[in-house]
Design a protein around this motif. Structure first.
Motif, PDB file in Angstrom:
ATOM      1  N   MET A 199       0.016  -7.909  -5.945  1.00 58.74           N
ATOM      2  CA  MET A 199      -1.267  -7.350  -6.354  1.00 58.74           C
ATOM      3  C   MET A 199      -1.338  -5.884  -5.899  1.00 58.74           C
ATOM      4  N   PHE A 200      -1.764  -5.013  -6.814  1.00 56.81           N
ATOM      5  CA  PHE A 200      -1.804  -3.589  -6.508  1.00 56.81           C
ATOM      6  C   PHE A 200      -3.236  -3.062  -6.590  1.00 56.81           C
ATOM      7  N   HIS A 201      -3.510  -2.037  -5.764  1.00 55.93           N
ATOM      8  CA  HIS A 201      -4.847  -1.479  -5.703  1.00 55.93           C
ATOM      9  C   HIS A 201      -5.156  -0.697  -6.972  1.00 55.93           C
ATOM     10  N   ARG A 202      -6.419  -0.740  -7.393  1.00 56.58           N
ATOM     11  CA  ARG A 202      -6.828  -0.060  -8.621  1.00 56.58           C
ATOM     12  C   ARG A 202      -6.622   1.445  -8.568  1.00 56.58           C
ATOM     13  N   GLU A 203      -6.656   2.018  -7.351  1.00 54.77           N
ATOM     14  CA  GLU A 203      -6.466   3.461  -7.212  1.00 54.77           C
ATOM     15  C   GLU A 203      -5.037   3.886  -7.547  1.00 54.77           C
ATOM     16  N   LEU A 215       5.231   1.287  -5.703  1.00 55.79           N
ATOM     17  CA  LEU A 215       4.671  -0.065  -5.751  1.00 55.79           C
ATOM     18  C   LEU A 215       4.335  -0.552  -4.343  1.00 55.79           C
ATOM     19  N   GLN A 216       5.233  -0.253  -3.395  1.00 56.00           N
ATOM     20  CA  GLN A 216       5.013  -0.686  -2.017  1.00 56.00           C
ATOM     21  C   GLN A 216       3.792  -0.007  -1.414  1.00 56.00           C
ATOM     22  N   PHE A 217       3.606   1.271  -1.716  1.00 53.28           N
ATOM     23  CA  PHE A 217       2.495   2.004  -1.128  1.00 53.28           C
ATOM     24  C   PHE A 217       1.146   1.506  -1.632  1.00 53.28           C
ATOM     25  N   PHE A 218       1.062   1.178  -2.912  1.00 58.38           N
ATOM     26  CA  PHE A 218      -0.223   0.789  -3.493  1.00 58.38           C
ATOM     27  C   PHE A 218      -0.453  -0.725  -3.484  1.00 58.38           C
ATOM     28  N   ARG A 219       0.345  -1.453  -2.727  1.00 59.15           N
ATOM     29  CA  ARG A 219       0.137  -2.904  -2.675  1.00 59.15           C
ATOM     30  C   ARG A 219      -1.215  -3.205  -2.032  1.00 59.15           C
ATOM     31  N   ASN A 220      -1.818  -4.288  -2.457  1.00 59.91           N
ATOM     32  CA  ASN A 220      -3.144  -4.670  -1.962  1.00 59.91           C
ATOM     33  C   ASN A 220      -3.162  -6.172  -1.709  1.00 59.91           C
ATOM     34  N   PRO A 221      -2.605  -6.593  -0.571  1.00 58.64           N
ATOM     35  CA  PRO A 221      -2.549  -8.037  -0.288  1.00 58.64           C
ATOM     36  C   PRO A 221      -3.938  -8.651  -0.190  1.00 58.64           C
TER      37      PRO A 221
END
Length: 221
Positions: A1-5, A49-55
């Protein structure tokens, strides 16, 4: 799951990587240059992808605890004079986020947002002593049922160039709820009452919406 930003950046990076792989595959004859370019492009996509991940982190709100608003390492626990809103002494707990940490900001406690303000500023390294008052930052204050008013600051670092803050004055917020995002290395300061019980130590690694930063001090403590 990734952050909307991160949606636009992720999509843009994906198409750039695909284009780079196709172009190098058909137009670069030197094998080591072709393979090296393709590997670099894929690594770049993985890092984005790793930076914007949103667990996803489910939280059962606890009015007796202040949870970590972000993932990172505790770099300061001290008493400070807070001149912007509280205008008194506060217990400050500062959490530094490296580029590999999750950069989602989550509400540390449930309550009502009583103050939310953005300040333009410098981009000193996030652990610099003056970064909390000179860097680009946002200050948010929440009135909580047990702790009274608590504050937090999102502080841009040397790499960060955009702070996203969702807190709006008068809004009811829930502990663990998404409160914003800071793009790339940065720091968050919690501004807590002097009489609370700090439950973390210097250099301790904390997890947003998981690690308890402070609790209500019992009368016999």
């Amino acid at each position: 799951m990734f952050h909307r930003e991160g949606q636009k950046i992720i999509i843009t990076t994906f198409f750039i990587v695909v284009a780079a792989i196709i172009v190098t595959q058909f137009y670069i004859g030197v094998e080591w240059i072709r393979i090296g370019t393709q590997v670099f492009a894929l690594v770049l996509l993985i890092l984005i992808l790793q930076f914007f991940r949103n667990p996803r982190r489910l939280v059962t709100p606890n009015f007796d605890e202040i949870l970590a608003p972000v993932d990172g390492k505790v770099v300061a626990i001290e008493e400070v004079d807070e001149p912007e809103y509280f205008k008194d002494r506060r217990r400050q707990v500062s959490i530094f986020m490296s580029p590999i940490n999750v950069h989602v900001t989550r509400y540390a406690a449930s309550g009502t947002v009583t103050y939310s303000k953005y300040h333009p500023g410098k981009y000193l390294v996030a652990w610099h002593p003056k970064s909390s008052i000179e860097n680009e930052r946002t200050t948010v204050v929440i009135h909580t049922p047990k702790f009274g008013e608590i504050g937090y600051r999102q502080i841009a670092g040397a790499m960060a160039r955009r702070i996203v803050n969702y807190a709006e004055e008068g809004e009811q917020v829930t502990q663990g709820q998404d409160a914003g995002f800071i793009k790339f290395g940065s720091r968050v300061d919690l501004l807590l009452p002097l009489d609370c019980n700090i439950t973390v130590k210097l250099n301790q690694k904390v997890v947003g919406a998981r690690t308890c930063i402070a609790s209500i001090r019992k009368k016999d403590d």
